[in-house]
Design a protein around this motif. Structure first.
Motif, PDB file in Angstrom:
ATOM      1  N   HIS A 143       0.919  -1.216   0.043  1.00 42.98           N
ATOM      2  CA  HIS A 143       0.121  -0.067  -0.168  1.00 42.98           C
ATOM      3  C   HIS A 143       0.845   1.226  -0.036  1.00 42.98           C
ATOM      4  CE1 HIS A 143      -3.708   2.131   0.721  1.00 42.98           C
ATOM      5  NE2 HIS A 143      -3.315   2.625   1.806  1.00 42.98           N
ATOM      6  N   SER A 156      -1.859   1.323  -5.003  1.00 41.99           N
ATOM      7  CA  SER A 156      -2.053   0.413  -3.764  1.00 41.99           C
ATOM      8  C   SER A 156      -2.603  -0.891  -4.447  1.00 41.99           C
ATOM      9  CB  SER A 156      -3.335   0.913  -2.968  1.00 41.99           C
ATOM     10  OG  SER A 156      -3.584   0.138  -1.951  1.00 41.99           O
ATOM     11  N   CYS A 180      -4.079   6.512  -3.563  1.00 39.24           N
ATOM     12  CA  CYS A 180      -3.809   5.932  -2.175  1.00 39.24           C
ATOM     13  C   CYS A 180      -5.218   6.724  -1.498  1.00 39.24           C
ATOM     14  CB  CYS A 180      -2.510   6.298  -1.449  1.00 39.24           C
ATOM     15  SG  CYS A 180      -1.587   4.984  -1.866  1.00 39.24           S
ATOM     16  N   ARG A 184      -5.442   1.417   4.471  1.00 35.90           N
ATOM     17  CA  ARG A 184      -4.735   0.091   4.358  1.00 35.90           C
ATOM     18  C   ARG A 184      -5.787  -0.971   4.631  1.00 35.90           C
ATOM     19  NH1 ARG A 184       0.666  -1.216   4.749  1.00 35.90           N
ATOM     20  NH2 ARG A 184       1.233   0.795   5.168  1.00 35.90           N
TER      21      ARG A 184
END
Ligand SMILES: Nc1ncnc2c1ncn2[C@@H]1O[C@H](COP(=O)(O)OP(=O)(O)OP(=O)(O)O)[C@@H](O)[C@H]1O
Length: 663
Positions: A143, A156, A180, A184
């Protein structure tokens, strides 16, 4: 060094990270590999893209797996539509074979290098979903700042490996976003989806590979039979297991699927070949209870009859999807360069071509000397094609690329059963394969001395004795050798046999490195035209300047790779400085005269009429600038431009730059 780079350095050296949470072990371990094993620099990573021909070969190699994967990628794409992710399938080397992306986002993915033919192995791109999943052999999420390369930190990626029925890696299925925006944590869902699809692809590949066998599918719960978590055993007509998947091994309590292969099905279940045959005749959706022999557990099973194909298997190949792709791939396939093509407009190359033409078909041994990527193999092939042997095979062997222990069998071949691991039917060896044609031995300096003795014998006696055999086979050998190493100095310390050296060296031709070629601009144009194919691609002046000033340590190969990648990644058909790798784009700021226009790839390598040659202008500017920076010191200027003093003097003469003008 920016913050990302210093974080990587600190983590790889086992230090702490200022404000950021430290990356997990997986990412930290990969960063360390990138620095220590691959020698990568996070600020200088460029995307490599294969030629259409190479990509077509990679696709052919993986065969129907690509059709199976495409069918599953379509399903997965429908589930994640609108999320901004592209789906990518790679082979086991990390080369992207095909992708699925929303049309509106295609150019973003292309610019990020997430494109068919791009090489995303960890050793080339640093830590990334595809390459790191291949190394770790498990599903991973990489990521944003987990990426090693600064240029990839906006990506990502979640990726899962795909295995063949026998366990070897086939490739990776990856879902990537170029922004991004997601956290995550949300990647956990993406990686789970991708892993599930990868498992489904493995199932279909298994069923397809063993389409001529009966496949028993089983699970402890009847509703799970025929789904992704069931176990699969391919069973032949005699009731023996010929293949098993991981789930089968796990459910039956074995660590390794190989423990099942070769055994009778009745060793595992209360099932006989005749019962299987009966179930097949009942139709493959009938689920019935079976009992496991070893632990007495109850399972539920059904059979897939032999001769049935899975959705997405061969049936898809028959739709023509594959042929449409390869037609596109063939579009830009380059015709092999002839001696005339290779000569270009460089006097040293013209001399080489003249000499080669004189000796071809005269039995004179040709040795080609040149730095890596100067076109030694291309030259050898062109010589072969200019001679009477053109219709016969051209067989190339790179002695540096084959492990020393294998060179002997590769070259001389072996008899059936000559050594452990030998193929059952033996192997002919490259020397015999080339008989009547040409054998090209690249990096001959890397050939072990004992094999040099054997090669000399073949050259003298015109016959080969394969390993493990006593019978000599006659060979019509025509050898062209090549090296980048100074063989003469190797003679002195005994690393190369003198008698072989003189035997091979009827005539030596030295190919000039790109930085010394007088026709660098024409070469650049010709390769750009070749790589652009039917697309109209232009290059901005600043990019031309940087390309001309660069010293090209990897020579023509590097030039081709850089232009290929730039063509693939550039936006709107214009190559800008930012489309070039860091090493090259750093050489920016060259002031080109107003007359210098853009370089276009639609001119078949000819400079645009009525325009001053921009590449020549750029070269002159680069030389002038370097001379000024080094206060007209020739040695220092030559060093900065990575050329010899003689070359620098030649260039000054060519561009009419007098030493006195700066003093
Ligand atoms: N004159 C040329 N014009 C355009 N492309 C060329 C030319 N010569 C070589 N190439 C291309 O450059 C690349 C490198 O060429 P080649 O493999 O022949 O180099 P080499 O010197 O044998 O490399 P190595 O030393 O690594 O074995 C190939 O893609 C080849 O097609």
């Amino acid at each position: 060094m920016d913050r990302h780079e210093s974080t990587i350095m600190s983590v790889a050296r086992g230090g702490s990270v200022a404000d950021d949470a430290p990356p997990g072990q997986l990412i930290g371990g990969s960063w360390k590999r990138c620095l220590e094993d691959y020698g990568l620099d996070p600020a200088r990573i460029a995307v490599d893209v294969l030629t259409h021909r190479e990509l077509a070969e990679h696709r052919d190699h993986i065969g129907e797996v690509i059709d199976i994967a495409r069918a599953e990628m379509e399903n997965l794409a429908a589930q994640i539509a609108g999320s901004g992710y592209a789906l990518l399938l790679t082979n086991a080397e990390g080369v992207i074979l095909c992708h699925q992306a929303e049309a509106a986002l295609e150019s973003n993915f292309r610019q990020a290098g997430l494109w068919d033919g791009a090489d995303w192995s960890e050793s080339r791109q640093g830590t990334n979903g595809i390459g790191t999943a291949l190394i770790e052999r498990r599903a991973v999420t990489v990521h944003c700042n987990d990426h090693f390369a600064t240029r990839h930190t906006s990506l990502s990626c979640s990726a899962a490996p795909i295995h063949a029925p026998a366990g070897e890696l086939l490739g990776v299925l990856d879902a990537s976003s170029v922004q991004c925006e997601d956290s995550r944590a949300s990647q956990m869902h993406t990686v789970a989806l991708v892993s599930m699809s990868a498992r489904l692809i493995e199932k279909c590949v298994f069923l397809n590979t063993y389409r001529d066998e009966t496949v028993l599918r089983f699970h402890g719960r009847p509703e799970f039979v025929n789904l992704v978590h069931d176990g699969m055993l391919a069973v032949n007509g005699e009731g023996r297991v010929v293949a098993a998947d991981d789930s089968a091994a796990m459910q039956l309590g074995y660590d390794d699927r190989d423990a099942l292969v070769g055994k009778e099905i009745s060793q595992f279940f209360d099932v006989t070949p005749s019962l299987l045959a009966q179930r097949v005749s009942e139709g493959n959706l009938t689920v019935w209870p079976i009992r496991e022999v070893r632990r007495g557990r109850r399972y539920f099973a059904c059979v897939r009859a032999p001769g049935r194909l899975t959705a997405g298997g061969r049936s898809n190949a028959a739709t023509g999807r594959g042929s449409r792709l390869s037609a596109r791939g063939d579009r830009r396939e380059t015709v092999r360069p002839t001696l005339d093509d290779l000569q270009g407009q460089d006097p040293r190359m013209a001399f080489n071509v003249r000499c080669a033409r004189r000796v071809v078909d005269k039995g004179v041994q040709l040795m080609i000397h040149g730095e890596t990527g100067t076109g030694k193999e291309a030259f050898a092939r062109a010589v072969h094609e200019a001679g009477a042997r053109a219709e016969q095979p051209f067989v190339a062997v790179n002695c540096a690329a084959i492990p020393e222990s294998l060179i002997e069998s590769e070259l001389f071949g072996y008899k059936a059963g000559a050594f452990t691991g030998a193929r059952r039917d033996g192997m002919r060896g490259k020397i015999l394969q080339s008989s009547g044609g040409t054998l090209f031995l690249d990096e001959i300096g890397d050939m072990p001395v004992e094999l040099q003795t054997r090669l000399l014998r073949v050259l003298e006696e015109r016959e080969v004795v394969p390993l493990g055999s006593e019978v000599a086979v006659p060979v019509d050998l025509n050898l062209i050798s090549a090296t980048h190493a100074p063989l003469k100095t190797m003679l002195a310390d005994g690393r190369f046999r003198e008698d072989l050296y003189y035997r091979l060296n009827g005539i030596t031709l030295t190919l000039p490195p790109v930085r010394e070629r007088a026709d660098r601009d024409a070469l650049l144009r010709a390769i750009l035209a070749d790589e652009a194919g039917e697309d109209a691609v232009e290059m901005e002046e600043s990019a031309v300047g940087a390309l001309m000033a660069y010293h090209w340590p990897g020579n023509i190969r590097e030039m081709r790779n850089v232009l290929r990648t730039a063509v693939a990644l550039c936006d709107g058909g214009v190559i800008r400085l930012a489309d070039l790798p860091g090493d090259i784009s750093e050489i920016s700021g060259l002031e080109l005269p107003a007359s210098a226009g853009r370089v276009a790839a639609d001119d078949n390598g000819q400079p645009p009429a009525a325009a001053a040659n921009p590449l020549e202008c750029a070269e002159r500017d680069a030389v002038m600038r370097a001379l000024q920076q080094n206060r007209w010191n020739i040695t220092n200027t030559a060093r900065q431009l990575a050329m010899s003093r003689n070359t620098l003097y030649r260039k000054m003469k060519k561009h009419d730059i007098a030493l006195s003008s700066g003093r």
